[in-house]
Each structure stands twice: as structure tokens, then as C-alpha cells.
Design a protein around this motif. Structure first.
Motif, PDB file in Angstrom:
ATOM      1  N   TYR A  88       0.819  -1.212   0.000  1.00 47.85           N
ATOM      2  CA  TYR A  88       0.000   0.000   0.000  1.00 47.85           C
ATOM      3  C   TYR A  88       0.849   1.256   0.000  1.00 47.85           C
ATOM      4  O   TYR A  88       0.359   2.340  -0.252  1.00 47.85           O
ATOM      5  CB  TYR A  88      -0.963  -0.007   1.186  1.00 47.85           C
ATOM      6  CG  TYR A  88      -0.322  -0.049   2.550  1.00 47.85           C
ATOM      7  CD1 TYR A  88       0.239   1.088   3.095  1.00 47.85           C
ATOM      8  CD2 TYR A  88      -0.297  -1.232   3.291  1.00 47.85           C
ATOM      9  CE1 TYR A  88       0.827   1.053   4.340  1.00 47.85           C
ATOM     10  CE2 TYR A  88       0.284  -1.272   4.543  1.00 47.85           C
ATOM     11  CZ  TYR A  88       0.844  -0.121   5.059  1.00 47.85           C
ATOM     12  OH  TYR A  88       1.418  -0.161   6.293  1.00 47.85           O
ATOM     13  N   ARG A  89       2.132   1.130   0.281  1.00 46.30           N
ATOM     14  CA  ARG A  89       2.978   2.324   0.302  1.00 46.30           C
ATOM     15  C   ARG A  89       3.470   2.698  -1.089  1.00 46.30           C
ATOM     16  O   ARG A  89       4.112   3.738  -1.267  1.00 46.30           O
ATOM     17  CB  ARG A  89       4.167   2.097   1.220  1.00 46.30           C
ATOM     18  CG  ARG A  89       3.771   1.869   2.661  1.00 46.30           C
ATOM     19  CD  ARG A  89       4.987   1.761   3.527  1.00 46.30           C
ATOM     20  NE  ARG A  89       5.617   3.054   3.692  1.00 46.30           N
ATOM     21  CZ  ARG A  89       5.464   3.836   4.753  1.00 46.30           C
ATOM     22  NH1 ARG A  89       4.710   3.444   5.731  1.00 46.30           N
ATOM     23  NH2 ARG A  89       6.069   4.994   4.840  1.00 46.30           N
TER      24      ARG A  89
ATOM     25  N   THR B  40     -11.371  -8.223  -1.296  1.00 47.84           N
ATOM     26  CA  THR B  40     -10.401  -7.125  -1.278  1.00 47.84           C
ATOM     27  C   THR B  40     -10.215  -6.622   0.154  1.00 47.84           C
ATOM     28  O   THR B  40     -11.084  -6.812   1.011  1.00 47.84           O
ATOM     29  CB  THR B  40     -10.904  -5.929  -2.127  1.00 47.84           C
ATOM     30  OG1 THR B  40     -12.130  -5.452  -1.549  1.00 47.84           O
ATOM     31  CG2 THR B  40     -11.125  -6.307  -3.570  1.00 47.84           C
ATOM     32  N   PHE B  41      -9.087  -5.962   0.386  1.00 53.02           N
ATOM     33  CA  PHE B  41      -8.869  -5.347   1.699  1.00 53.02           C
ATOM     34  C   PHE B  41      -9.922  -4.270   1.962  1.00 53.02           C
ATOM     35  O   PHE B  41     -10.369  -4.078   3.079  1.00 53.02           O
ATOM     36  CB  PHE B  41      -7.469  -4.733   1.776  1.00 53.02           C
ATOM     37  CG  PHE B  41      -6.405  -5.739   2.092  1.00 53.02           C
ATOM     38  CD1 PHE B  41      -6.348  -6.325   3.331  1.00 53.02           C
ATOM     39  CD2 PHE B  41      -5.459  -6.093   1.146  1.00 53.02           C
ATOM     40  CE1 PHE B  41      -5.371  -7.261   3.644  1.00 53.02           C
ATOM     41  CE2 PHE B  41      -4.485  -7.022   1.441  1.00 53.02           C
ATOM     42  CZ  PHE B  41      -4.436  -7.610   2.692  1.00 53.02           C
ATOM     43  N   MET B  42     -10.291  -3.559   0.888  1.00 53.95           N
ATOM     44  CA  MET B  42     -11.259  -2.471   1.095  1.00 53.95           C
ATOM     45  C   MET B  42     -12.577  -3.012   1.644  1.00 53.95           C
ATOM     46  O   MET B  42     -13.128  -2.463   2.600  1.00 53.95           O
ATOM     47  CB  MET B  42     -11.499  -1.749  -0.232  1.00 53.95           C
ATOM     48  CG  MET B  42     -12.700  -0.868  -0.177  1.00 53.95           C
ATOM     49  SD  MET B  42     -12.376   0.777  -0.735  1.00 53.95           S
ATOM     50  CE  MET B  42     -11.218   1.350   0.456  1.00 53.95           C
TER      51      MET B  42
ATOM     52  N   VAL C 239      -4.907  -1.450   5.078  1.00 50.87           N
ATOM     53  CA  VAL C 239      -4.056  -1.863   3.954  1.00 50.87           C
ATOM     54  C   VAL C 239      -4.545  -1.269   2.632  1.00 50.87           C
ATOM     55  O   VAL C 239      -3.743  -0.815   1.811  1.00 50.87           O
ATOM     56  CB  VAL C 239      -3.997  -3.411   3.868  1.00 50.87           C
ATOM     57  CG1 VAL C 239      -3.156  -3.860   2.685  1.00 50.87           C
ATOM     58  CG2 VAL C 239      -3.429  -3.983   5.168  1.00 50.87           C
ATOM     59  N   ALA C 240      -5.851  -1.269   2.401  1.00 46.50           N
ATOM     60  CA  ALA C 240      -6.365  -0.675   1.158  1.00 46.50           C
ATOM     61  C   ALA C 240      -5.904   0.779   1.109  1.00 46.50           C
ATOM     62  O   ALA C 240      -5.894   1.466   2.134  1.00 46.50           O
ATOM     63  CB  ALA C 240      -7.886  -0.744   1.130  1.00 46.50           C
TER      64      ALA C 240
ATOM     65  N   ASP D 237      -7.990  -2.123  -4.153  1.00 47.21           N
ATOM     66  CA  ASP D 237      -7.043  -1.900  -3.052  1.00 47.21           C
ATOM     67  C   ASP D 237      -5.879  -1.006  -3.445  1.00 47.21           C
ATOM     68  O   ASP D 237      -5.287  -0.354  -2.603  1.00 47.21           O
ATOM     69  CB  ASP D 237      -6.482  -3.243  -2.553  1.00 47.21           C
ATOM     70  CG  ASP D 237      -7.527  -4.031  -1.805  1.00 47.21           C
ATOM     71  OD1 ASP D 237      -8.471  -3.415  -1.283  1.00 47.21           O
ATOM     72  OD2 ASP D 237      -7.407  -5.270  -1.759  1.00 47.21           O
ATOM     73  N   GLN D 238      -5.564  -1.005  -4.731  1.00 46.22           N
ATOM     74  CA  GLN D 238      -4.407  -0.228  -5.170  1.00 46.22           C
ATOM     75  C   GLN D 238      -4.773   0.608  -6.391  1.00 46.22           C
ATOM     76  O   GLN D 238      -4.367   0.312  -7.514  1.00 46.22           O
ATOM     77  CB  GLN D 238      -3.242  -1.160  -5.500  1.00 46.22           C
ATOM     78  CG  GLN D 238      -2.763  -1.939  -4.294  1.00 46.22           C
ATOM     79  CD  GLN D 238      -1.637  -2.884  -4.603  1.00 46.22           C
ATOM     80  OE1 GLN D 238      -1.366  -3.204  -5.757  1.00 46.22           O
ATOM     81  NE2 GLN D 238      -0.963  -3.348  -3.580  1.00 46.22           N
TER      82      GLN D 238
END
Ligand code: F6R
Length: 618
Positions: A29-30, A256-258, A402-403, A606-607
Motif C-alpha cells: 500500500y505504500r 479485497t482489503f477495502m 491496507v487498502a 485496493d491499489q
């Protein structure tokens, strides 16, 4: 921006590579333009790096794994200098192959350094600013014969912001890191140690961590950690425990993380509120290490933050002004920093940040403290720069987010600033104790209400499926509904790449209403009809105004509000909630809508493109 991991273990094994891969997966995520890993063993350095998402690196590693090693460094990149190519990916190797370096931040004097190195006959292989640091380090290492000493010498020459990690070809038993402004934390293991751009890098391995300060160099071996300033003087780093549950950073059955993080929201709010009441019903915030007399004498609060965190600040403004009768300004941190704001020793600056590493907010915090203001930060990530550099930190307990697009941190930030507002009201005597307790009781009911909204998501998902091809969506709200509208618009822009704008509903007639055309989708956040009738009725008028001009009205309204339903093409119900607390439920359908539209469009929820979660450059 850019995720970084460093690791040293006890012997030669596959573990360094495993630790680095797992950390990069958690740190994606960074930044996710490219990724790379270097490992060190007695045969020297081996490395691999690839443009594209981590999956590209993983495929390359599957075909051609790196050898067993005792140390590793890894990097996942958000490009600043030089596009996302294999050559620009990190690690950056020095001209002689003596050291491999990963870097987060921006080296502002890289042109000068590059020129100097080119004149010395060094050929650059990439367009990055980071490569200059690798070459400089190799030269210093050749001269000094000691990697930490060489790193200190290089760090003193660099301008700008940086976290640098380096591993040397001829010393596979240590990794050296340096930090100025960009983040770096140490993870303390049993017979192994870690360096990470945040605790997510090693949270699955250890919960013991060390905070590093500004302008420090750290050297890790399997069984020792040594920290010094750039001048070589030893420094004692503060140890802290990471109370994040590592399993919170996995998808846990969600696609998904979201989606998972939207479902985490009731817990995030509940955990943020937890343990704040004394047995006598008094609200306590133990972390507020600012003297009560100082808090009593505060004559202005300035909230600084960026993006979603700034919208949490806008919500806080309504609540804190109402409860505490103290003026609250909300300002984007990057604007605050560069406009000579009026800040005195009686100003309380509240910095809100999920990551605690947003460079714009860090700079604003420093500026505020230089002006004599007290800074209280509302932060989610332990050991982060903003928490460390503030006079006090009030932690949100959302767990790892994380998302890239923020959801649960937003709700936790709102909950934490409500606590702050109620605490100040209690301290300053602007609310009676039973009034404070009544709001706290309402707050305690919010997790269950959020859960109900999430549970009723089918209608939102159906709507999303029908709207995947729309080109523009408007969001309207008044009072606390206004920042909710802005947050709804931001979520749709960043997740679904659809043009969206959030407006104060009253502003519409001053220009934006010209955008309304036949079929234009307009979400409207309707305030509770109970209590503040004027506000409710005004928003109903706004709905009618846009509907009369052909808009399709999608209305978020309180259960039972038939008056709102009468003007809606579709209604999304949220439980009855006092006006000031309503953002905690009203934003949820908007988050779910953005997530669902992006999913229907087949986008990476997520990205999202061009973004990174921790914006560690200005
Ligand atoms: C949007 C989003 C960003 C962040 C902003 C501040 O979904 O996540 O707008 O809110 O970059 O980040 P933090 O809170 O880490 O300072």
C-alpha cells in the motif's frame, strides 16, 4: 511512500527472502510501481527487481529464486524521480557492486551529487535520485571500511528526506539504515532483527519495536541493534509494543482489503472508544500529556490533515465548536505550512493522520510547534513520526489499514476527535457531566448502527452495477453532511476513476447547479429530521431544486424520513442518529458505493492507479 524492509537473521537460510517477500506484500500500500529485493551471503549480493506490481516480482522469483542468505533488504516503490522501470526499481546497486541500497524520500541535492559522481567517472544506470546515494555510500565504505560510519558520512551530505537501508557485499551479517524525516522503525526479534518503513513490515514476526528519531543511523545484526546520530554519538531508542493483530492485515475471506476494512468499521470505532470512562463515569484520555491548565486556556483549535483525514477534521469542527464553544479551523496541512498562519501558545493544533507519516502533515506539525503551539495528534500507526513529534498522541484503534483508500481509519478518526471534543468540554465546563455521558452513550451505540448499514449493502451494490458507465456524480450535504459529501466524492474519484465533486448543498445555487442536466446523478446526505428541522428542510429544498432540473437523486436518509424519500429516486436508509454523530453512519453507503462501482468496472480496488497510502513526499 515506498515500503522498506531490512532483515538480519542468525545463519544462512531462506528466511531473509521469505521475510522480505512477506513484508513487501504487507507494504504494497505504500507504493506499487515496482519492487525489488537484495540478499547477502558469504558469496556476496544477489538481487532481483521488476517494474510493475509485486506479482511481477513474485513470478520472476518463482522462475529464478534468490539464494539462501543471512540478510536482506527489500523495497516497493512509488515513483518520484524516474518512471516505473526495472532500472529505476530498487535496490540500487553501487557502481562497483559493493553495496545495495533502498531509499524512500527525495534527495533534493541529487543533481549536484550526480554531477560530482559523473565527473569522478561513475556511470549512472537509472534516472533515480537514490542511485547517487548508493554510489556515495560505496565510495565512503571503500574509504572508511565501516558501513555504519560510511552511512553516517553519506547521510550528512544528503539534503531532503530519506530513509536509506544498505547491505554490503563483503558483510552479510548487518544491515544499516539512516533516516531523516522519512519513516523507519526497528523490529526486535529473537536472534533476528528487522527494519521497516512502518510496523506493518514486521508485525507478523514480532510485536517489539524501537522508535527512531530524526537524523539517526541504525545498525542491525542478528543479535544487536545500535543507534547513533549522524554525528556518531550513541542514542537510546524508545521501545514500544505493537498492539496490532497481524491477522488484521490479511483479507480474511473478503475479495479485497477495502471490503474487509469497510466491514472492520464497527470494531474500529468500538476499539477507539474502549476504556475511556472511569468507574465514576468521567471521560479520561490518558494519552493527553498536555497540562490541563494549558488545555483550559486554549483559545483556538486548528486541525491540520490531508485528504480523508482532513474531512474527519471538518466533521470534528462541527462537534468541537458545538460542545466546547472554542473556534476550530480546519486546514489542509500543505496549505497551513506555507501561508504564515496565526498560531500562538494558546493554539491547540490537532494533526490527524492514519499513517502518521504524511510528509505534508509532518511539516505542518513542525511549523506549528516552532510557532509555540501545542500539537496533539490523532494517529493510527504506533511509532510513527507524527505521533513521536507531537506533544501528545491520541491513538485511533483501527488496526492496520491496507487498502490505499481510507475507510475504517476515517471512522476511527471521527470517533477519536469526538472523544477529544467531549474531553475538552468536560475540562472547560462547557457541558454538564450528564450531557457528556449522554453523548458517550450514543457513541457506544454507533458500532451496532454501522454494522446495520453495512448489512444492508445489496441495494448499493445493485445501484453501483447500473452506474458503472456514468461520467460524473455530485454529492451534496449540509452541516456535518458536507464533509461526508466530500469524502463520498473522494472515494468515488480514487476508487472508480469517475469525476465526482462534493458540495455544501447551500452553495449549489451559487454556481454548481449549472452542472445539473438530465440524468445527472446526485447523492444527497440528508440530516436527521428530528431536532434540527431547519437543516433538514433546507436539504429537502436542495433535493427538489436539482430534481426539478433533471437530476437523478440518490438520497442517504434516516430511517423513517418519508419526507426525504418523497423526493428521492432511490433512498439508502441509515439508523436514527443524533446529527453530530451521523457522519459515522452516513458515509458508509458512499464508501460501499465507490467500492462496488470500482469492482464492477474491474478496477484494482485496493491499489488504485497513481496513489500510495503513505504520502511521504511533499
Ligand atoms: C483517501 C486517503 C488519503 C489520506 C491522506 C492522508 O482515501 O486515504 O486522502 O487520507 O493521504 O493520509 P494520512 O491519514 O495517512 O495522513
Amino acid at each position: 511512500m515506498c515500503g522498506i524492509i531490512g532483515y538480519v537473521g542468525p545463519g544462512v537460510s531462506d528466511r531473509p527472502l521469505r521475510v522480505a517477500r512477506e513484508a513487501l506484500a504487507r507494504l504494497q500500500y505504500r507504493g506499487y510501481d515496482s519492487a525489488g529485493i537484495a540478499v547477502a551471503n558469504s558469496d556476496g549480493l544477489s538481487f532481483i527487481k521488476r517494474a510493475g506490481k509485486l506479482s511481477v516480482l513474485e513470478e520472476a522469483l518463482a522462475a529464478d529464486p534468490l539464494p539462501p542468505a543471512s540478510a536482506a533488504i527489500g523495497h516497493t516503490r512509488w515513483a518520484t524521480h524516474g518512471g516505473p522501470t526495472d532500472a529505476n526499481a530498487h535496490p540500487q546497486l553501487s557502481y562497483d557492486g559493493a553495496v545495495a541500497v533502498v531509499h524512500n524520500g527525495i534527495l533534493e541535492n541529487h543533481q549536484v551529487l550526480r554531477q560530482e559522481l559523473i565527473e569522478a567517472g561513475i556511470e549512472f544506470q537509472s534516472e533515480t535520485d537514490s542511485e547517487a546515494a548508493a554510489h556515495l555510500l560505496a565510495r565512503a565504505y571503500a574509504e572508511l571500511g565501516d558501513l555504519p560510519e560510511a552511512m553516517r558520512a553519506v547521510a550528512r551530505r544528503l539534503e531532503g528526506t530519506f530513509t536509506l537501508l544498505a547491505v554490503a557485499q563483503d558483510n552479510p551479517r548487518l544491515v544499516v539504515g539512516a533516516r531523516r524525516t522519512s519513516p523507519l522503525v526497528v523490529g526486535l526479534g529473537e536472534g533476528e532483527n528487522f527494519l521497516g518503513s512502518d510496523v506493518a513490515a514486521f508485525v507478523a514476526q514480532t510485536d517489539r519495536a524501537l522508535e527512531l528519531g530524526q537524523d539517526q543511523v541504525v545498525t542491525i545484526t542478528a543479535d544487536a541493534v545500535e543507534v547513533t546520530g549522524f554525528d556518531g554519538r550513541p542514542v537510546r531508542a524508545r521501545e514500544f509494543r505493537v498492539d496490532w493483530d497481524a491477522s488484521a492485515a490479511v483479507k480474511g475471506g473478503f475479495a479485497t482489503f477495502m471490503e474487509k476494512e469497510i466491514h472492520d468499521q464497527p470494531t474500529a470505532v468500538r476499539d477507539t472508544l474502549l476504556g475511556r470512562l472511569t468507574p465514576t463515569g468521567h471521560l479520561q484520555l490518558d494519552e493527553l500529556r498536555i497540562d490541563e491548565s494549558v488545555l483550559r486556556s486554549v483559545d483556538k483549535i486548528v486541525v491540520i490533515a490531508c485528504g480523508t483525514a482532513a474531512y474527519a477534521g471538518h466533521v470534528a469542527k462541527y462537534a468541537i465548536e458545538h460542545w466546547c464553544r472554542v473556534p476550530v479551523e480546519v486546514e489542509l496541512a500543505h496549505e497551513f505550512r506555507y501561508r504564515d498562519p496565526v498560531v500562538t501558545s494558546k493554539t491547540l493544533v490537532v494533526a490527524i493522520s492514519q499513517s502518521g507519516e504524511t510528509m505534508d502533515t509532518i511539516m505542518a506539525v513542525r511549523h506549528a510547534r516552532e510557532q509555540g503551539a501545542r500539537v496533539l495528534s490523532v494517529v493510527n500507526t504506533m511509532g510513527s513520526t507524527i505521533a513521536r513529534e507531537s506533544d501528545a498522541a491520541l491513538y485511533t484503534h483501527a488496526g492496520p489499514e491496507v487498502a490505499v483508500a481510507s475507510t475504517k481509519a476515517f471512522l476511527a478518526q471521527i470517533a477519536a476527535t469526538y472523544l477529544l471534543g467531549l474531553y475538552l468540554a468536560q475540562l472547560r465546563g462547557t457541558m454538564f457531566p450528564d450531557e457528556v455521558r449522554a453523548v458517550l452513550r450514543e457513541l457506544e451505540q454507533m458500532p451496532a448502527k454501522i454494522e446495520r448499514v453495512i448489512g444492508g449493502g445489496d441495494a448499493i451494490r445493485e445501484l453501483a452495477a447500473s452506474m458503472k458507465d456514468v461520467e460524473s456524480v455530485l454529492f451534496l450535504g449540509r452541516h456535518v453532511g458536507y464533509p461526508v459529501a466530500m469524502e463520498g466524492a473522494l472515494k468515488l474519484k480514487e476508487l472508480a476513476y469517475i469525476h465526482a465533486e462534493g458540495f455544501a448543498a447551500g452553495e449549489l445555487k451559487h454556481g454548481p447547479i449549472a452542472l445539473i442536466d438530465q440524468g445527472q446523478a446526485v447523492f444527497v446526505v440528508v440530516p436527521s429530521p428530528r431536532g434540527r428541522d431547519v437543516l433538514h428542510d433546507k436539504v429537502l429544498s436542495n433535493i427538489q431544486e436539482v430534481r426539478a432540473r433533471g437530476a437523478r437523486t440518490l438520497v442517504v436518509a434516516e430511517e423513517g424520513d418519508q419526507a426525504a424519500a418523497a423526493h428521492a429516486d432511490q433512498v439508502f436508509w441509515v439508523p436514527q442518529t443524533p446529527t453530530l454523530l451521523a457522519p459515522l453512519v452516513a458515509v458508509v453507503p458512499l464508501q460501499m458505493f465507490a467500492c462496488a462501482v470500482a469492482t464492477v468496472k474491474g478496477l484494482d480496488v485496493d491499489q488504485p492507479r497513481n496513489l500510495a497510502k503513505s504520502v511521504t513526499v511533499e
